[in-house]
Motif scaffolding. Structure first.
Motif, mmCIF file in Angstrom:
data_model
loop_
_atom_site.group_PDB
_atom_site.id
_atom_site.type_symbol
_atom_site.label_atom_id
_atom_site.label_comp_id
_atom_site.label_asym_id
_atom_site.label_seq_id
_atom_site.Cartn_x
_atom_site.Cartn_y
_atom_site.Cartn_z
ATOM 1 N N GLY A 217 0.844 -1.188 0.000
ATOM 2 C CA GLY A 217 0.000 0.000 0.000
ATOM 3 C C GLY A 217 0.877 1.235 0.000
ATOM 4 N N PHE A 218 0.563 2.180 0.886
ATOM 5 C CA PHE A 218 1.348 3.413 0.965
ATOM 6 C C PHE A 218 2.542 3.300 1.908
ATOM 7 N N VAL A 219 2.878 2.105 2.364
ATOM 8 C CA VAL A 219 4.043 1.896 3.220
ATOM 9 C C VAL A 219 5.110 1.176 2.409
ATOM 10 N N ASN A 220 6.264 1.816 2.249
ATOM 11 C CA ASN A 220 7.355 1.208 1.492
ATOM 12 C C ASN A 220 8.237 0.388 2.436
ATOM 13 N N VAL A 221 8.272 -0.919 2.211
ATOM 14 C CA VAL A 221 9.007 -1.821 3.110
ATOM 15 C C VAL A 221 10.502 -1.539 3.063
ATOM 16 N N GLY A 222 11.038 -1.277 1.864
ATOM 17 C CA GLY A 222 12.464 -0.941 1.754
ATOM 18 C C GLY A 222 12.788 0.308 2.543
ATOM 19 N N GLY A 223 11.907 1.299 2.445
ATOM 20 C CA GLY A 223 12.107 2.531 3.194
ATOM 21 C C GLY A 223 12.055 2.298 4.684
ATOM 22 N N PHE A 224 11.114 1.467 5.126
ATOM 23 C CA PHE A 224 10.996 1.158 6.555
ATOM 24 C C PHE A 224 12.286 0.534 7.081
ATOM 25 N N ILE A 225 12.825 -0.450 6.369
ATOM 26 C CA ILE A 225 14.034 -1.151 6.831
ATOM 27 C C ILE A 225 15.230 -0.198 6.864
ATOM 28 N N PHE A 226 15.464 0.494 5.739
ATOM 29 C CA PHE A 226 16.596 1.423 5.668
ATOM 30 C C PHE A 226 16.499 2.500 6.743
ATOM 31 N N LEU A 227 15.350 3.141 6.798
ATOM 32 C CA LEU A 227 15.195 4.307 7.673
ATOM 33 C C LEU A 227 15.214 3.926 9.147
ATOM 34 N N ALA A 228 14.556 2.819 9.502
ATOM 35 C CA ALA A 228 14.532 2.400 10.904
ATOM 36 C C ALA A 228 15.940 2.097 11.406
ATOM 37 N N LEU A 229 16.718 1.385 10.585
ATOM 38 C CA LEU A 229 18.084 1.035 10.987
ATOM 39 C C LEU A 229 18.989 2.255 11.056
ATOM 40 N N LEU A 230 18.896 3.111 10.056
ATOM 41 C CA LEU A 230 19.810 4.252 9.983
ATOM 42 C C LEU A 230 19.486 5.326 11.017
ATOM 43 N N THR A 231 18.195 5.537 11.285
ATOM 44 C CA THR A 231 17.858 6.537 12.311
ATOM 45 C C THR A 231 18.368 6.092 13.684
ATOM 46 N N MET A 232 18.293 4.793 13.964
ATOM 47 C CA MET A 232 18.794 4.291 15.247
ATOM 48 C C MET A 232 20.313 4.389 15.310
ATOM 49 N N LEU A 233 20.982 4.385 14.145
ATOM 50 C CA LEU A 233 22.441 4.478 14.103
ATOM 51 C C LEU A 233 22.926 5.888 14.412
ATOM 52 N N THR A 234 22.259 6.898 13.853
ATOM 53 C CA THR A 234 22.755 8.272 13.992
ATOM 54 C C THR A 234 22.095 9.070 15.120
ATOM 55 N N ALA A 235 20.958 8.597 15.643
ATOM 56 C CA ALA A 235 20.297 9.337 16.732
ATOM 57 C C ALA A 235 21.206 9.506 17.960
ATOM 58 N N PRO A 236 21.941 8.463 18.405
ATOM 59 C CA PRO A 236 22.828 8.654 19.563
ATOM 60 C C PRO A 236 23.931 9.679 19.299
ATOM 61 N N ILE A 237 24.383 9.781 18.054
ATOM 62 C CA ILE A 237 25.423 10.762 17.705
ATOM 63 C C ILE A 237 24.872 12.174 17.896
#
Length: 271
Positions: A217-237
């Motif tokens: 639907g309107f949820v992109n699975v590739g975007g979810f995986i990439f963004l969820a992982l990367l946001t958790m990587l840089t948020a502590p920085i």
């Protein structure tokens, strides 16, 4: 690999890294950055204009599911979360989020752009001008007032693709709650918004034409995986850097950036 998919993946990487860093630095939800970033990535890739904003919002909401739980857990360990507020506010927030997802299914791109741009402009004004010590009420509303405000918070957040932190913190501080408690408690609003709203966006967008690769639907699975992982990587920085830099100057500077983004989204809608 298809060059278009490579550009798509590269755009997701940039959006995820930026969203996590900004979220950690300023204590705001990554959706404020993810939605416009995805929208302009989709525009550059030539994604169908009829669905690009819907997918940007739906995908942003899906990433908030993971980041909200992580943030809430950290604040809970610090003992800063008011769970009474979460218990009484989140049911109404979730109802509002479901209504927002349903409304997105019948809204066109221009309407979503106007809602996001207008909402982002208000958030920019709040971040750049508001004083966290301002008080308007002695306590948080109850009864019909609570249901109306919480439901409206969920509805607007679902239409914008954000976790509700910026709006929730403003409401709580204006009602006399300390800023640290407000930030900690509002971190729990994200899951109450994102879970029902993301499911709603997947349902209302199911079978639509012009969706990008790897979409439900309107949820992109590739975007979810990439963004969820990367946001958790840089948020502590970003969070570590926040303690070393002048927050007031940074927030006002970032408010100007948000205002420019908001005006650009409004221009997209009107043109």
């Amino acid at each position: 690999m298809n060059p278009e998919l490579l550009w798509f993946a590269a755009g997701l990487v940039v959006a995820g890294l930026a969203a996590g860093f900004v979220g950690g630095l300023f204590g705001i939800g990554g959706g404020i950055v993810i939605v416009p970033a995805l929208y302009f990535v989709f525009s550059a890739l030539g994604l169908d204009d009829a669905v690009r904003m819907h997918v940007a919002v739906g995908t942003s909401l899906s990433t908030i599911i993971a980041t909200s739980w992580r943030s809430l857990s950290a604040h809970t360990k610090a003992g800063a979360v008011d769970f009474d507020i979460l218990k009484t506010w989140t049911p109404w927030i979730s109802v509002g989020a479901l209504i927002g997802a349903a409304a997105a299914g019948i809204a066109n791109t221009e309407a979503l752009l106007l809602i996001f741009g207008g909402g982002l402009l208000l958030i920019a004004a709040q971040m750049g001008l508001a004083n966290p010590n301002w008080r308007m009420f002695a306590e948080l509303p109850r009864g019909i007032g609570r249901a109306t405000i919480a439901g409206g918070l969920g509805l607007l957040s679902a239409l914008m693709g954000i976790g509700g932190g910026a709006i929730g913190v403003t409401v709580m501080t204006l009602c006399g709650r300390p800023i640290h408690q407000a930030v900690a408690t509002a971190s729990g609003f994200g899951a109450a918004i994102a879970i029902p709203a993301a499911i709603g966006y997947a349902i209302v967008g199911w079978g639509r034409e012009g969706l990008p690769p790897w979409s439900l639907g309107f949820v992109n699975v590739g975007g979810f995986i990439f963004l969820a992982l990367l946001t958790m990587l840089t948020a502590p920085i970003g969070a570590r850097l926040a303690h070393r830099l002048p927050q007031l100057i940074l927030k006002r500077a970032f408010a100007i950036v948000l205002a420019v983004l908001a005006l650009n989204m409004l221009r997209e809608a009107l043109l």
